[in-house]
Motif scaffolding. Structure first.
Motif, PDB file in Angstrom:
ATOM      1  N   SER A  55      26.702   4.800 -12.697  1.00  0.00           N
ATOM      2  CA  SER A  55      27.576   5.939 -12.973  1.00  0.00           C
ATOM      3  C   SER A  55      27.555   7.051 -11.920  1.00  0.00           C
ATOM      4  O   SER A  55      28.253   8.047 -12.084  1.00  0.00           O
ATOM      5  CB  SER A  55      27.213   6.539 -14.332  1.00  0.00           C
ATOM      6  N   HIS A  56      26.797   6.890 -10.844  1.00  0.00           N
ATOM      7  CA  HIS A  56      26.688   7.974  -9.864  1.00  0.00           C
ATOM      8  C   HIS A  56      26.716   7.464  -8.422  1.00  0.00           C
ATOM      9  O   HIS A  56      26.222   6.372  -8.130  1.00  0.00           O
ATOM     10  CB  HIS A  56      25.408   8.780 -10.076  1.00  0.00           C
ATOM     11  N   VAL A  57      27.277   8.306  -7.548  1.00  0.00           N
ATOM     12  CA  VAL A  57      27.362   8.035  -6.116  1.00  0.00           C
ATOM     13  C   VAL A  57      26.749   9.216  -5.374  1.00  0.00           C
ATOM     14  O   VAL A  57      26.952  10.370  -5.754  1.00  0.00           O
ATOM     15  CB  VAL A  57      28.836   7.834  -5.687  1.00  0.00           C
ATOM     16  N   ARG A  58      26.006   8.909  -4.301  1.00  0.00           N
ATOM     17  CA  ARG A  58      25.408   9.968  -3.483  1.00  0.00           C
ATOM     18  C   ARG A  58      26.202  10.112  -2.186  1.00  0.00           C
ATOM     19  O   ARG A  58      26.505   9.123  -1.526  1.00  0.00           O
ATOM     20  CB  ARG A  58      23.950   9.655  -3.146  1.00  0.00           C
ATOM     21  N   LEU A  59      26.527  11.356  -1.836  1.00  0.00           N
ATOM     22  CA  LEU A  59      27.204  11.683  -0.582  1.00  0.00           C
ATOM     23  C   LEU A  59      26.183  12.372   0.308  1.00  0.00           C
ATOM     24  O   LEU A  59      25.485  13.284  -0.136  1.00  0.00           O
ATOM     25  CB  LEU A  59      28.373  12.636  -0.814  1.00  0.00           C
ATOM     26  N   THR A  60      26.108  11.951   1.566  1.00  0.00           N
ATOM     27  CA  THR A  60      25.122  12.506   2.491  1.00  0.00           C
ATOM     28  C   THR A  60      25.793  12.922   3.794  1.00  0.00           C
ATOM     29  O   THR A  60      26.562  12.158   4.370  1.00  0.00           O
ATOM     30  CB  THR A  60      24.016  11.471   2.805  1.00  0.00           C
ATOM     31  N   HIS A  61      25.473  14.140   4.231  1.00  0.00           N
ATOM     32  CA  HIS A  61      25.928  14.621   5.551  1.00  0.00           C
ATOM     33  C   HIS A  61      24.968  13.996   6.550  1.00  0.00           C
ATOM     34  O   HIS A  61      23.782  14.254   6.521  1.00  0.00           O
ATOM     35  CB  HIS A  61      25.843  16.145   5.580  1.00  0.00           C
ATOM     36  N   GLN A  62      25.496  13.155   7.449  1.00  0.00           N
ATOM     37  CA  GLN A  62      24.628  12.417   8.367  1.00  0.00           C
ATOM     38  C   GLN A  62      24.661  12.920   9.790  1.00  0.00           C
ATOM     39  O   GLN A  62      24.186  12.245  10.697  1.00  0.00           O
ATOM     40  CB  GLN A  62      24.991  10.934   8.343  1.00  0.00           C
ATOM     41  N   GLY A  63      25.198  14.078  10.009  1.00  0.00           N
ATOM     42  CA  GLY A  63      25.193  14.627  11.360  1.00  0.00           C
ATOM     43  C   GLY A  63      26.532  15.245  11.712  1.00  0.00           C
ATOM     44  O   GLY A  63      27.536  15.025  11.058  1.00  0.00           O
ATOM     45  N   GLY A  64      26.514  16.039  12.765  1.00  0.00           N
ATOM     46  CA  GLY A  64      27.722  16.726  13.196  1.00  0.00           C
ATOM     47  C   GLY A  64      27.722  18.162  12.703  1.00  0.00           C
ATOM     48  O   GLY A  64      26.681  18.722  12.372  1.00  0.00           O
ATOM     49  N   GLU A  65      28.920  18.716  12.648  1.00  0.00           N
ATOM     50  CA  GLU A  65      29.061  20.124  12.265  1.00  0.00           C
ATOM     51  C   GLU A  65      28.625  20.382  10.821  1.00  0.00           C
ATOM     52  O   GLU A  65      28.878  19.564   9.936  1.00  0.00           O
ATOM     53  CB  GLU A  65      30.517  20.564  12.386  1.00  0.00           C
ATOM     54  N   ALA A  66      28.001  21.526  10.614  1.00  0.00           N
ATOM     55  CA  ALA A  66      27.695  21.988   9.260  1.00  0.00           C
ATOM     56  C   ALA A  66      29.002  22.460   8.618  1.00  0.00           C
ATOM     57  O   ALA A  66      29.900  22.936   9.309  1.00  0.00           O
ATOM     58  CB  ALA A  66      26.687  23.127   9.311  1.00  0.00           C
ATOM     59  N   VAL A  67      29.107  22.304   7.291  1.00  0.00           N
ATOM     60  CA  VAL A  67      30.338  22.643   6.585  1.00  0.00           C
ATOM     61  C   VAL A  67      29.995  23.516   5.373  1.00  0.00           C
ATOM     62  O   VAL A  67      29.113  23.150   4.590  1.00  0.00           O
ATOM     63  CB  VAL A  67      31.068  21.367   6.100  1.00  0.00           C
ATOM     64  N   PRO A  68      30.676  24.646   5.191  1.00  0.00           N
ATOM     65  CA  PRO A  68      30.442  25.438   3.979  1.00  0.00           C
ATOM     66  C   PRO A  68      30.747  24.596   2.732  1.00  0.00           C
ATOM     67  O   PRO A  68      31.785  23.934   2.658  1.00  0.00           O
ATOM     68  CB  PRO A  68      31.426  26.597   4.107  1.00  0.00           C
ATOM     69  N   ALA A  69      29.833  24.605   1.778  1.00  0.00           N
ATOM     70  CA  ALA A  69      30.014  23.816   0.555  1.00  0.00           C
ATOM     71  C   ALA A  69      31.307  24.182  -0.165  1.00  0.00           C
ATOM     72  O   ALA A  69      31.962  23.320  -0.749  1.00  0.00           O
ATOM     73  CB  ALA A  69      28.814  24.008  -0.372  1.00  0.00           C
ATOM     74  N   ALA A  70      31.695  25.438  -0.091  1.00  0.00           N
ATOM     75  CA  ALA A  70      32.911  25.893  -0.768  1.00  0.00           C
ATOM     76  C   ALA A  70      34.170  25.254  -0.178  1.00  0.00           C
ATOM     77  O   ALA A  70      35.210  25.227  -0.830  1.00  0.00           O
ATOM     78  CB  ALA A  70      33.017  27.416  -0.683  1.00  0.00           C
ATOM     79  N   ASP A  71      34.080  24.721   1.050  1.00  0.00           N
ATOM     80  CA  ASP A  71      35.231  24.096   1.699  1.00  0.00           C
ATOM     81  C   ASP A  71      35.340  22.607   1.395  1.00  0.00           C
ATOM     82  O   ASP A  71      36.281  21.953   1.847  1.00  0.00           O
ATOM     83  CB  ASP A  71      35.155  24.276   3.216  1.00  0.00           C
ATOM     84  N   LEU A  72      34.380  22.053   0.668  1.00  0.00           N
ATOM     85  CA  LEU A  72      34.375  20.616   0.384  1.00  0.00           C
ATOM     86  C   LEU A  72      34.826  20.333  -1.039  1.00  0.00           C
ATOM     87  O   LEU A  72      34.443  21.039  -1.969  1.00  0.00           O
ATOM     88  CB  LEU A  72      32.973  20.040   0.600  1.00  0.00           C
ATOM     89  N   VAL A  73      35.630  19.295  -1.205  1.00  0.00           N
ATOM     90  CA  VAL A  73      36.102  18.849  -2.513  1.00  0.00           C
ATOM     91  C   VAL A  73      35.840  17.345  -2.597  1.00  0.00           C
ATOM     92  O   VAL A  73      36.159  16.607  -1.666  1.00  0.00           O
ATOM     93  CB  VAL A  73      37.607  19.134  -2.700  1.00  0.00           C
ATOM     94  N   VAL A  74      35.287  16.909  -3.713  1.00  0.00           N
ATOM     95  CA  VAL A  74      35.064  15.488  -3.944  1.00  0.00           C
ATOM     96  C   VAL A  74      35.869  15.082  -5.166  1.00  0.00           C
ATOM     97  O   VAL A  74      35.858  15.774  -6.189  1.00  0.00           O
ATOM     98  CB  VAL A  74      33.563  15.181  -4.179  1.00  0.00           C
ATOM     99  N   THR A  75      36.580  13.948  -5.043  1.00  0.00           N
ATOM    100  CA  THR A  75      37.333  13.428  -6.181  1.00  0.00           C
ATOM    101  C   THR A  75      36.873  12.004  -6.484  1.00  0.00           C
ATOM    102  O   THR A  75      36.427  11.278  -5.597  1.00  0.00           O
ATOM    103  CB  THR A  75      38.856  13.414  -5.911  1.00  0.00           C
ATOM    104  N   ALA A  76      36.980  11.629  -7.747  1.00  0.00           N
ATOM    105  CA  ALA A  76      36.717  10.263  -8.198  1.00  0.00           C
ATOM    106  C   ALA A  76      37.984   9.807  -8.912  1.00  0.00           C
ATOM    107  O   ALA A  76      38.345  10.365  -9.946  1.00  0.00           O
ATOM    108  CB  ALA A  76      35.510  10.221  -9.123  1.00  0.00           C
ATOM    109  N   ASP A  77      38.668   8.831  -8.316  1.00  0.00           N
ATOM    110  CA  ASP A  77      39.976   8.380  -8.802  1.00  0.00           C
ATOM    111  C   ASP A  77      40.929   9.553  -9.016  1.00  0.00           C
ATOM    112  O   ASP A  77      41.639   9.641 -10.010  1.00  0.00           O
ATOM    113  CB  ASP A  77      39.842   7.550 -10.081  1.00  0.00           C
ATOM    114  N   GLY A  78      40.901  10.494  -8.069  1.00  0.00           N
ATOM    115  CA  GLY A  78      41.828  11.621  -8.084  1.00  0.00           C
ATOM    116  C   GLY A  78      41.392  12.812  -8.922  1.00  0.00           C
ATOM    117  O   GLY A  78      42.034  13.852  -8.909  1.00  0.00           O
ATOM    118  N   VAL A  79      40.287  12.674  -9.652  1.00  0.00           N
ATOM    119  CA  VAL A  79      39.790  13.765 -10.493  1.00  0.00           C
ATOM    120  C   VAL A  79      38.673  14.491  -9.749  1.00  0.00           C
ATOM    121  O   VAL A  79      37.709  13.860  -9.306  1.00  0.00           O
ATOM    122  CB  VAL A  79      39.268  13.225 -11.846  1.00  0.00           C
ATOM    123  N   ARG A  80      38.821  15.804  -9.631  1.00  0.00           N
ATOM    124  CA  ARG A  80      37.817  16.593  -8.913  1.00  0.00           C
ATOM    125  C   ARG A  80      36.461  16.496  -9.618  1.00  0.00           C
ATOM    126  O   ARG A  80      36.378  16.607 -10.839  1.00  0.00           O
ATOM    127  CB  ARG A  80      38.271  18.040  -8.827  1.00  0.00           C
TER     128      ARG A  80
END
Length: 125
Positions: A55-80
């Motif tokens: 029931s769960h997926v892990r997302l990992t930042h693996q390098g590159g530019e840092a990103v403000p968390a407020a600028d990121l959106v994750v959806t699962a089958d189109g649902v935030r």
């Protein structure tokens, strides 16, 4: 005399139709511009997504530019979905979202104008 009234009504109708056509063409042309500079400014970062359990997926930042968390959106089958990130997401930071097997998980960066730019897409099918 009624002939003049009909002609005037026809001219008025033509003017209204022309106004509408010009407006529609203007809107279409305005929407055909190239990508906004915000889209081009999407953060250059690498992301991984992996299944933790049924029931769960892990997302990992693996390098590159840092990103403000407020600028990121994750959806699962189109649902935030809510992610446990806060502050700035940087190399090695992880977040977990609820997403069953076969669900399409997508990570987006949100521009200053509210436009979403897809950073990563993943499903386990």
């Amino acid at each position: 005399m009624s002939d003049d009234g009909d002609r005037l009504l026809n001219l008025f109708g033509l003017a209204v139709a022309l106004f509408i056509v010009v407006g529609v063409v203007g809107v279409v042309v305005a929407g055909l511009g190239g990508p906004s500079t915000d889209v081009a400014a999407a953060p250059d970062a690498t992301w991984s997504l992996e299944r933790l359990n049924d029931s769960h997926v892990r997302l990992t930042h693996q390098g590159g530019e840092a990103v403000p968390a407020a600028d990121l959106v994750v959806t699962a089958d189109g649902v935030r979905r809510r992610v446990s990130w806060s502050g700035v997401v940087d190399d090695g930071d992880t977040g977990v979202v609820r997403a069953g097997r076969g669900v399409l998980v997508q990570l987006y960066w949100t521009t200053d104008t509210g436009e979403r730019v897809k950073l990563r897409s993943w499903d386990d099918t």
